[in-house]
Design a protein around this motif. Structure first.
Motif, PDB file in Angstrom:
ATOM      1  N   TYR A 113       1.194  20.299   6.792  1.00 25.14           N
ATOM      2  CA  TYR A 113       0.353  21.374   7.457  1.00 25.14           C
ATOM      3  C   TYR A 113       0.942  22.752   7.500  1.00 25.14           C
ATOM      4  N   ASP A 114      -0.058  23.654   7.396  1.00 22.71           N
ATOM      5  CA  ASP A 114       0.256  24.895   7.351  1.00 22.71           C
ATOM      6  C   ASP A 114       0.739  25.630   8.735  1.00 22.71           C
ATOM      7  N   ASP A 115      -0.057  25.430   9.747  1.00 22.00           N
ATOM      8  CA  ASP A 115       0.357  26.149  10.878  1.00 22.00           C
ATOM      9  C   ASP A 115       0.885  25.218  12.126  1.00 22.00           C
ATOM     10  N   VAL A 116       2.159  25.034  11.819  1.00 15.98           N
ATOM     11  CA  VAL A 116       3.026  24.142  12.697  1.00 15.98           C
ATOM     12  C   VAL A 116       3.991  25.085  13.630  1.00 15.98           C
ATOM     13  N   VAL A 117       4.075  25.158  14.895  1.00 18.44           N
ATOM     14  CA  VAL A 117       4.814  25.698  15.522  1.00 18.44           C
ATOM     15  C   VAL A 117       5.750  24.878  16.609  1.00 18.44           C
ATOM     16  N   THR A 118       6.815  25.597  17.057  1.00 20.06           N
ATOM     17  CA  THR A 118       7.576  24.678  18.100  1.00 20.06           C
ATOM     18  C   THR A 118       7.471  25.554  19.386  1.00 20.06           C
ATOM     19  N   LEU A 119       7.017  24.583  20.234  1.00 16.18           N
ATOM     20  CA  LEU A 119       7.058  25.309  21.718  1.00 16.18           C
ATOM     21  C   LEU A 119       8.255  25.867  22.339  1.00 16.18           C
ATOM     22  N   THR A 120       8.307  27.171  22.904  1.00 19.90           N
ATOM     23  CA  THR A 120       9.223  27.554  23.236  1.00 19.90           C
ATOM     24  C   THR A 120       9.430  28.173  24.860  1.00 19.90           C
ATOM     25  N   ALA A 121       8.218  28.140  25.237  1.00 20.07           N
ATOM     26  CA  ALA A 121       7.881  28.491  26.752  1.00 20.07           C
ATOM     27  C   ALA A 121       6.353  28.200  27.086  1.00 20.07           C
ATOM     28  N   ALA A 122       6.259  27.754  28.337  1.00 17.89           N
ATOM     29  CA  ALA A 122       4.626  27.707  28.922  1.00 17.89           C
ATOM     30  C   ALA A 122       4.802  28.112  30.355  1.00 17.89           C
ATOM     31  N   ASN A 123       3.878  28.908  30.599  1.00 20.37           N
ATOM     32  CA  ASN A 123       3.767  29.907  31.889  1.00 20.37           C
ATOM     33  C   ASN A 123       2.464  29.470  32.136  1.00 20.37           C
ATOM     34  N   PRO A 124       2.509  28.777  33.656  1.00 20.73           N
ATOM     35  CA  PRO A 124       1.190  28.508  34.416  1.00 20.73           C
ATOM     36  C   PRO A 124       0.570  29.779  34.985  1.00 20.73           C
ATOM     37  N   LEU A 125      -1.004  30.039  34.608  1.00 13.21           N
ATOM     38  CA  LEU A 125      -1.401  30.983  35.196  1.00 13.21           C
ATOM     39  C   LEU A 125      -2.272  30.496  36.205  1.00 13.21           C
ATOM     40  N   SER A 126      -3.522  31.259  36.802  1.00 12.09           N
ATOM     41  CA  SER A 126      -4.427  30.607  37.713  1.00 12.09           C
ATOM     42  C   SER A 126      -5.302  29.577  37.282  1.00 12.09           C
ATOM     43  N   HIS A 127      -5.813  29.667  36.105  1.00 17.08           N
ATOM     44  CA  HIS A 127      -6.630  28.844  35.429  1.00 17.08           C
ATOM     45  C   HIS A 127      -6.445  28.209  34.263  1.00 17.08           C
ATOM     46  N   HIS A 128      -5.226  29.033  33.654  1.00 18.33           N
ATOM     47  CA  HIS A 128      -5.199  28.319  32.177  1.00 18.33           C
ATOM     48  C   HIS A 128      -3.568  28.385  32.277  1.00 18.33           C
ATOM     49  N   TRP A 129      -2.889  27.830  30.801  1.00 14.83           N
ATOM     50  CA  TRP A 129      -1.447  27.853  30.524  1.00 14.83           C
ATOM     51  C   TRP A 129      -1.528  29.057  29.417  1.00 14.83           C
TER      52      TRP A 129
END
Length: 134
Positions: A113-129
């Motif tokens: 697959y072409d668009d493969v990324v590695t998660l580095t951070a996740a920030n919770p906001l009011s209604h979404h991440w």
């Protein structure tokens, strides 16, 4: 709700299978997210590194979903129940699109697959991440 959804994503959460004594990956498709990638210049990323490198940084906006649990909770979920949940764990892989591919070797994602990324951070906001990946 994500204002400008432009794709679906498939996240591969890593977990340790105690019976087989190896890392496995659970696949979860998340629909209607906003995927945005840009190139970023990084100067002197490590001590002694005098050069500059260009890396691709991806930001993914994901609505908050009921089946999300924290990375620590995800590790504790019994194997039989794990399929009901997903998490945003640092190091997990995300592929742009709805991918119907069960991983036995995580390197196969980059090969297929072409668009493969590695998660580095996740920030919770009011209604979404706001998920960041490279």
């Amino acid at each position: 709700m994500v204002l400008f959804p432009n794709t679906d994503i498939t996240i591969y959460n890593r977990y340790f299978d105690k019976i087989e004594s190896l890392d496995k990956y659970q696949r979860t498709v998340i629909k209607k997210v906003n995927w945005s990638s840009k190139r970023k210049l990084v100067i002197g990323k490590t001590v002694g590194d005098k050069g500059a490198t260009v890396t691709r940084v991806t930001t993914i906006i994901v609505d908050k979903l009921d089946n999300y649990i924290s990375p620590k909770q995800f590790k504790k979920v019994p194997d039989a129940d794990r399929v009901n949940y997903f998490t945003f764990g640092v190091g997990d892989k995300i592929v742009k699109g709805n991918i119907d591919f069960e991983v036995t070797d995580i390197n196969e994602l980059n090969k297929n697959y072409d668009d493969v990324v590695t998660l580095t951070a996740a920030n919770p906001l009011s209604h979404h991440w706001e998920v960041e990946a490279e």
